[in-house]
Design a protein around this motif. Structure first.
Motif, PDB file in Angstrom:
ATOM      1  N   LEU A 152       0.805  -1.216   0.000  1.00 49.02           N
ATOM      2  CA  LEU A 152       0.000   0.000   0.000  1.00 49.02           C
ATOM      3  C   LEU A 152       0.844   1.276   0.000  1.00 49.02           C
ATOM      4  CD1 LEU A 152      -3.040  -0.863   2.314  1.00 49.02           C
ATOM      5  CD2 LEU A 152      -2.950  -0.730  -0.186  1.00 49.02           C
ATOM      6  N   ARG A 153       2.160   1.117  -0.069  1.00 49.10           N
ATOM      7  CA  ARG A 153       3.049   2.258  -0.316  1.00 49.10           C
ATOM      8  C   ARG A 153       3.100   2.579  -1.809  1.00 49.10           C
ATOM      9  NH1 ARG A 153       6.638   2.829   4.246  1.00 49.10           N
ATOM     10  NH2 ARG A 153       6.265   1.138   5.720  1.00 49.10           N
ATOM     11  N   ASP A 154       2.666   1.628  -2.632  1.00 52.20           N
ATOM     12  CA  ASP A 154       2.775   1.749  -4.080  1.00 52.20           C
ATOM     13  C   ASP A 154       1.512   2.384  -4.665  1.00 52.20           C
ATOM     14  OD1 ASP A 154       4.238   0.777  -6.652  1.00 52.20           O
ATOM     15  OD2 ASP A 154       2.159   0.078  -6.878  1.00 52.20           O
ATOM     16  N   GLU A 155       1.682   3.413  -5.483  1.00 45.44           N
ATOM     17  CA  GLU A 155       0.539   4.129  -6.040  1.00 45.44           C
ATOM     18  C   GLU A 155      -0.294   3.249  -6.968  1.00 45.44           C
ATOM     19  OE1 GLU A 155      -0.530   7.064  -5.161  1.00 45.44           O
ATOM     20  OE2 GLU A 155       1.107   7.236  -3.710  1.00 45.44           O
ATOM     21  N   THR A 156       0.358   2.375  -7.722  1.00 45.52           N
ATOM     22  CA  THR A 156      -0.375   1.487  -8.629  1.00 45.52           C
ATOM     23  C   THR A 156      -1.296   0.549  -7.857  1.00 45.52           C
ATOM     24  OG1 THR A 156       1.506   1.546 -10.157  1.00 45.52           O
ATOM     25  CG2 THR A 156      -0.132  -0.185 -10.498  1.00 45.52           C
ATOM     26  N   ALA A 157      -0.783   0.010  -6.776  1.00 45.81           N
ATOM     27  CA  ALA A 157      -1.591  -0.896  -5.955  1.00 45.81           C
ATOM     28  C   ALA A 157      -2.762  -0.153  -5.323  1.00 45.81           C
ATOM     29  CB  ALA A 157      -0.731  -1.541  -4.879  1.00 45.81           C
ATOM     30  N   LYS A 158      -2.490   1.032  -4.797  1.00 45.13           N
ATOM     31  CA  LYS A 158      -3.565   1.793  -4.152  1.00 45.13           C
ATOM     32  C   LYS A 158      -4.675   2.152  -5.143  1.00 45.13           C
ATOM     33  CE  LYS A 158      -0.716   4.802  -2.193  1.00 45.13           C
ATOM     34  NZ  LYS A 158      -0.249   5.954  -1.372  1.00 45.13           N
ATOM     35  N   ALA A 159      -4.279   2.447  -6.375  1.00 45.42           N
ATOM     36  CA  ALA A 159      -5.282   2.794  -7.389  1.00 45.42           C
ATOM     37  C   ALA A 159      -6.135   1.596  -7.784  1.00 45.42           C
ATOM     38  CB  ALA A 159      -4.584   3.365  -8.622  1.00 45.42           C
ATOM     39  N   ALA A 160      -5.584   0.384  -7.642  1.00 47.13           N
ATOM     40  CA  ALA A 160      -6.309  -0.827  -8.041  1.00 47.13           C
ATOM     41  C   ALA A 160      -7.363  -1.240  -7.022  1.00 47.13           C
ATOM     42  CB  ALA A 160      -5.317  -1.972  -8.250  1.00 47.13           C
ATOM     43  N   PHE A 161      -7.224  -0.757  -5.790  1.00 45.99           N
ATOM     44  CA  PHE A 161      -8.123  -1.173  -4.726  1.00 45.99           C
ATOM     45  C   PHE A 161      -8.999   0.001  -4.297  1.00 45.99           C
ATOM     46  CE2 PHE A 161      -4.379  -4.041  -3.917  1.00 45.99           C
ATOM     47  CZ  PHE A 161      -4.985  -5.176  -4.421  1.00 45.99           C
ATOM     48  N   ARG A 162     -10.288  -0.076  -4.619  1.00 44.86           N
ATOM     49  CA  ARG A 162     -11.252   0.969  -4.257  1.00 44.86           C
ATOM     50  C   ARG A 162     -12.425   0.314  -3.527  1.00 44.86           C
ATOM     51  NH1 ARG A 162     -10.872   6.347  -4.524  1.00 44.86           N
ATOM     52  NH2 ARG A 162     -12.824   6.644  -5.708  1.00 44.86           N
ATOM     53  N   PRO A 163     -12.305   0.060  -2.245  1.00 44.75           N
ATOM     54  CA  PRO A 163     -13.366  -0.656  -1.526  1.00 44.75           C
ATOM     55  C   PRO A 163     -14.643   0.165  -1.392  1.00 44.75           C
ATOM     56  CG  PRO A 163     -11.709   0.173   0.005  1.00 44.75           C
ATOM     57  CD  PRO A 163     -11.162   0.406  -1.370  1.00 44.75           C
ATOM     58  N   GLU A 164     -15.758  -0.536  -1.444  1.00 44.68           N
ATOM     59  CA  GLU A 164     -17.063   0.080  -1.215  1.00 44.68           C
ATOM     60  C   GLU A 164     -17.386   0.135   0.283  1.00 44.68           C
ATOM     61  OE1 GLU A 164     -18.746  -2.080  -5.264  1.00 44.68           O
ATOM     62  OE2 GLU A 164     -19.550  -2.612  -3.308  1.00 44.68           O
ATOM     63  N   VAL A 165     -16.831  -0.831   1.015  1.00 43.29           N
ATOM     64  CA  VAL A 165     -17.086  -0.932   2.455  1.00 43.29           C
ATOM     65  C   VAL A 165     -15.775  -1.237   3.171  1.00 43.29           C
ATOM     66  CG1 VAL A 165     -18.179  -2.308   4.269  1.00 43.29           C
ATOM     67  CG2 VAL A 165     -19.492  -1.664   2.258  1.00 43.29           C
ATOM     68  N   ILE A 166     -15.568  -0.577   4.295  1.00 44.37           N
ATOM     69  CA  ILE A 166     -14.454  -0.899   5.195  1.00 44.37           C
ATOM     70  C   ILE A 166     -15.065  -1.265   6.539  1.00 44.37           C
ATOM     71  CG2 ILE A 166     -12.385  -0.047   6.368  1.00 44.37           C
ATOM     72  CD1 ILE A 166     -12.019   1.953   4.073  1.00 44.37           C
ATOM     73  N   LEU A 167     -14.786  -2.485   7.001  1.00 45.78           N
ATOM     74  CA  LEU A 167     -15.289  -2.972   8.284  1.00 45.78           C
ATOM     75  C   LEU A 167     -14.102  -3.112   9.234  1.00 45.78           C
ATOM     76  CD1 LEU A 167     -17.599  -4.145  10.022  1.00 45.78           C
ATOM     77  CD2 LEU A 167     -17.144  -6.378   8.960  1.00 45.78           C
ATOM     78  N   ARG A 168     -14.119  -2.340  10.322  1.00 46.74           N
ATOM     79  CA  ARG A 168     -12.962  -2.313  11.218  1.00 46.74           C
ATOM     80  C   ARG A 168     -13.268  -2.928  12.577  1.00 46.74           C
ATOM     81  NH1 ARG A 168     -11.110   2.762  13.013  1.00 46.74           N
ATOM     82  NH2 ARG A 168     -10.028   1.360  14.439  1.00 46.74           N
ATOM     83  N   PHE A 169     -12.262  -3.660  13.100  1.00 44.46           N
ATOM     84  CA  PHE A 169     -12.310  -4.209  14.451  1.00 44.46           C
ATOM     85  C   PHE A 169     -11.025  -3.818  15.187  1.00 44.46           C
ATOM     86  CE2 PHE A 169     -14.843  -7.119  11.881  1.00 44.46           C
ATOM     87  CZ  PHE A 169     -15.979  -7.295  12.648  1.00 44.46           C
ATOM     88  N   GLY A 170     -11.155  -3.535  16.480  1.00 48.95           N
ATOM     89  CA  GLY A 170      -9.971  -3.289  17.291  1.00 48.95           C
ATOM     90  C   GLY A 170      -9.412  -1.893  17.120  1.00 48.95           C
ATOM     91  N   ALA A 171      -8.217  -1.696  17.727  1.00 46.35           N
ATOM     92  CA  ALA A 171      -7.547  -0.401  17.650  1.00 46.35           C
ATOM     93  C   ALA A 171      -7.076  -0.135  16.223  1.00 46.35           C
ATOM     94  CB  ALA A 171      -6.362  -0.383  18.611  1.00 46.35           C
ATOM     95  N   MET A 172      -6.724   1.127  15.949  1.00 41.06           N
ATOM     96  CA  MET A 172      -6.192   1.455  14.633  1.00 41.06           C
ATOM     97  C   MET A 172      -4.867   0.718  14.436  1.00 41.06           C
ATOM     98  SD  MET A 172      -6.440   2.917  11.738  1.00 41.06           S
ATOM     99  CE  MET A 172      -7.861   3.985  11.932  1.00 41.06           C
ATOM    100  N   LYS A 183     -12.900   7.941   0.532  1.00 41.52           N
ATOM    101  CA  LYS A 183     -14.063   8.732   0.944  1.00 41.52           C
ATOM    102  C   LYS A 183     -15.364   8.184   0.358  1.00 41.52           C
ATOM    103  CE  LYS A 183     -11.566  13.049   1.791  1.00 41.52           C
ATOM    104  NZ  LYS A 183     -10.238  12.446   1.841  1.00 41.52           N
ATOM    105  N   GLN A 184     -15.260   7.367  -0.679  1.00 42.09           N
ATOM    106  CA  GLN A 184     -16.451   6.774  -1.285  1.00 42.09           C
ATOM    107  C   GLN A 184     -16.960   5.583  -0.480  1.00 42.09           C
ATOM    108  OE1 GLN A 184     -13.370   6.101  -2.275  1.00 42.09           O
ATOM    109  NE2 GLN A 184     -13.348   3.868  -2.111  1.00 42.09           N
ATOM    110  N   ALA A 185     -16.160   5.084   0.426  1.00 38.33           N
ATOM    111  CA  ALA A 185     -16.505   3.843   1.132  1.00 38.33           C
ATOM    112  C   ALA A 185     -17.377   4.100   2.353  1.00 38.33           C
ATOM    113  CB  ALA A 185     -15.224   3.117   1.558  1.00 38.33           C
ATOM    114  N   ILE A 186     -18.242   3.143   2.635  1.00 37.29           N
ATOM    115  CA  ILE A 186     -18.950   3.109   3.916  1.00 37.29           C
ATOM    116  C   ILE A 186     -17.992   2.488   4.926  1.00 37.29           C
ATOM    117  CG2 ILE A 186     -20.898   2.103   5.167  1.00 37.29           C
ATOM    118  CD1 ILE A 186     -22.387   1.997   2.473  1.00 37.29           C
ATOM    119  N   THR A 187     -17.733   3.190   6.021  1.00 35.33           N
ATOM    120  CA  THR A 187     -16.778   2.699   7.024  1.00 35.33           C
ATOM    121  C   THR A 187     -17.520   2.377   8.313  1.00 35.33           C
ATOM    122  OG1 THR A 187     -14.960   3.987   6.075  1.00 35.33           O
ATOM    123  CG2 THR A 187     -14.694   3.214   8.338  1.00 35.33           C
ATOM    124  N   LEU A 188     -17.490   1.106   8.702  1.00 34.09           N
ATOM    125  CA  LEU A 188     -18.156   0.643   9.912  1.00 34.09           C
ATOM    126  C   LEU A 188     -17.102   0.245  10.937  1.00 34.09           C
ATOM    127  CD1 LEU A 188     -19.615  -0.802   7.186  1.00 34.09           C
ATOM    128  CD2 LEU A 188     -21.380  -1.187   8.897  1.00 34.09           C
TER     129      LEU A 188
END
Length: 583
Positions: free
Chosen positions: A277-297, A311-316
């Motif tokens: 996820l340091r790579d711009e090409t990789a980051k551009a390839a992944f555009r999640p619609e939903v982010i589901l988080r558990f635990g600390a950051m 910013k397009q993603a629903i983050t729970l």
């Protein structure tokens, strides 16, 4: 009844109530004003005390015990600045949700604010960094006051343990004489487990309609990710994996999530995201619609920056402790539900079979990244990256790895990848400080077998006092001291460009010879010169009882360049993989 009898009845009732509520360990820092509680604690058959003469170290030692045991641990000191020295560990316990019961002795009210020695203002000493504060009443032996002492003890344990767990502070003003009648104290012990008051605390749970709404949101998403930070409860592994499979979502698992090591199915566990996820090409390839988080950051800054851009993603954010652990500032849903139960109920609600193309893309990039990262194992020179890559291979089954902050935790994130060994990983990630790490790890080692501490030289220096506990209590721990003679993490930050003042303000070379430290505290010490020597010494350390310090010298500039070269190599590999997959 005289003052001594009143002190005995009151304090013995309180101490016994801690035992009735399953407090099994108390760390004691010696002092005069705390004498009554210290004597009653050491005499109680159901409580084990641990002596630590340095209050700052003692508090972090208790923190480590509570982290490893996942239950409240007591902490006792005398009045004055002794209590102030507990503050850093109290802060860490508050932010990392670790249950501590902090007991501070104090001068009685008539000796406060009149120039009496060792008397400071201890009322709300820890401010908002404790869940509950009580200024205890002066000792009395009436039935009502003994009931009060027991009730406060029961409440303290329950409050510390209730989600979100954390520290509580009880301040005890005590008059002389300070010596209780230890024989009489036995009369105030209850033989059966009968707490003064039973405090039941249920788990937070969504209603059926709320759960259905969340399940619908997740079911509709074809491209989602599950992000797991520090998860202290190991039983959550299977539930998270089962939910991820149902949704066909990849699980981006922080090393402290406990998801990277164990016998559970790790097919959906993505462990190399910090690199790709340091790579711009990789980051551009992944555009999640939903982010589901558990635990600390999670530890990973690249992951945090990636999530901030979605910013397009629903983050729970699911939090059974009803906190607000969302530094990205993008949460659309804060879900206050016990995490394991949430996963199981959502998984049962989902009946459709989603397309796994999205998941397979994450798995493919993750696999290519891990193949590229494996090149670090070919390095002949001692290096920090290779050290952490080797740990999963070399540590025993079901062992414990405690990791210091700054570079060690980041190298763990990058190089400690999925394995089946059941290695428990722990760190102080509440306030992310470098103080007290040695003592916290020693607390962990008290109740965890085959404990290894991987720590940087500056963090080790900060808490060398903590090694006295290892010597006096014959702690069994292996310390990997990564010595790059200064603050290695600053070489990766923008400050490194300020060459004129960098070494003075940030690099801070110290030139310490840590062999003298090892000699002072009776540790077995080795300073390794190559990887063969490291493997031999590290493997043998698990067959030797006591404190072992293995110093691994590295070069800051070389370490920086090796990391950069590796990231560049990984980027090239990722581009080739994505070109092939997406075309």
């Amino acid at each position: 009844m005289n003052d001594r009898d009143a002190l005995t009845a009151y304090a013995a009732s309180f101490v016994d109530e801690l035992a009735q509520n399953e407090v099994k360990h108390v760390v004691v820092s010696p002092g005069s004003r705390s004498t009554p509680l210290a004597l009653l604690l050491v005499e109680h058959p159901d409580i084990e005390i641990h002596i630590n003469v340095d209050e700052r170290s003692a508090a972090f030692f208790a923190l480590g015990l509570a982290k490893a045991l996942k239950e409240p641990v007591g902490l006792l000191c005398t009045s004055g600045t002794a209590a102030a020295n507990y503050y850093p560990a109290v802060i860490e316990a508050f932010y990392s949700r670790v249950p501590l019961i902090v007991l501070t002795a104090d001068r009685p009210h008539e000796l406060r604010d009149v120039g009496a020695p060792q008397a400071i203002d201890q009322i709300h000493l820890y401010g908002r960094h404790v869940k509950w504060f009580v200024e205890m009443a002066l000792p009395e032996s009436t039935e009502g006051m003994m009931r009060y002492a027991r009730t406060v003890g029961a409440r303290a344990v329950a409050t510390a343990a209730a989600e979100p767990a954390g520290p509580v502070h009880l301040n005890f003003p005590l008059r002389e004489p300070l010596i209780p009648d230890l024989e009489q104290a036995k009369e105030y012990r209850q033989n059966k487990r009968t707490p003064a008051v039973l405090i039941d605390s249920g788990e937070r749970s969504l209603s059926a309609s709320q759960l259905e709404a969340v399940a619908t949101t997740l079911s509709k998403a074809k491209q989602g990710i599950i992000v797991c930070g520090e998860l202290p409860h190991p039983e959550m592994k299977e539930a998270i994996v089962a939910l991820a499979k149902k949704l066909a979502f990849p699980v981006l698992a922080d090393p402290l999530s406990q998801l990277r090591s164990g016998s559970h199915d790790k097919a959906v566990i993505i462990d190399a995201y910090d690199t790709f996820l340091r790579d711009e090409t990789a980051k551009a390839a992944f555009r999640p619609e939903v982010i589901l988080r558990f635990g600390a950051m999670p530890v990973s800054k690249p992951l945090l920056l990636f999530m901030k851009k979605q910013k397009q993603a629903i983050t729970l954010v699911v939090d059974g402790g009803a906190g607000w652990r969302e530094p990205a500032g993008l949460a659309t849903n804060m879900i206050y539900n016990e995490e394991k139960g949430f996963c199981l109920r959502i998984a049962q609600s989902i009946t459709s079979s989603p397309d796994d193309e999205w998941l397979r893309l994450w798995q493919t990039v993750n696999g290519a990244t891990k193949d590229a990262l494996a090149s670090v194992r070919d390095e002949a020179e001692l290096s920090e990256g290779k050290l952490f890559a080797l740990l999963a291979d070399m540590m025993p089954l079901e062992s414990t790895l405690f990791v210091g902050n700054s570079m060690p935790i980041r190298d763990l994130d990058t190089f400690f990848l999925n394995n089946g060994k059941g290695i428990q990983t722990i760190a102080n990630r509440g306030a992310n400080g470098i103080d007290g790490v040695v003592s916290t790890a020693l607390g962990v080692s008290t109740v965890s077998k085959n404990t290894v501490l991987a720590i940087g030289d500056l963090s080790f220096f900060h808490d060398m006092n903590g090694l006295l506990a290892a010597k006096l209590q014959k702690q069994n721990i292996t310390i990997l001291l990564v010595n790059n003679d200064g603050g290695g993490i600053f070489s990766f930050l923008p400050q490194a460009n300020e060459r004129e003042h960098f070494e003075t303000l940030f690099g801070t070379p110290h030139g310490l010879d840590f062999s003298h430290t090892a000699q002072l505290y009776g540790a077995k010490y080795n300073k390794v010169q190559n990887w063969d020597e490291f493997e031999k010494v590290f493997t043998e350390s698990f067959e030797i009882q006591g404190l072992k310090i293995i110093e691994v010298p590295t070069e800051r500039e070389s370490n920086l360049q090796k990391h950069r070269n590796l990231w560049s190599f990984v980027s090239q590999e990722i581009k080739m993989v994505l070109d092939r997959e997406i075309s």
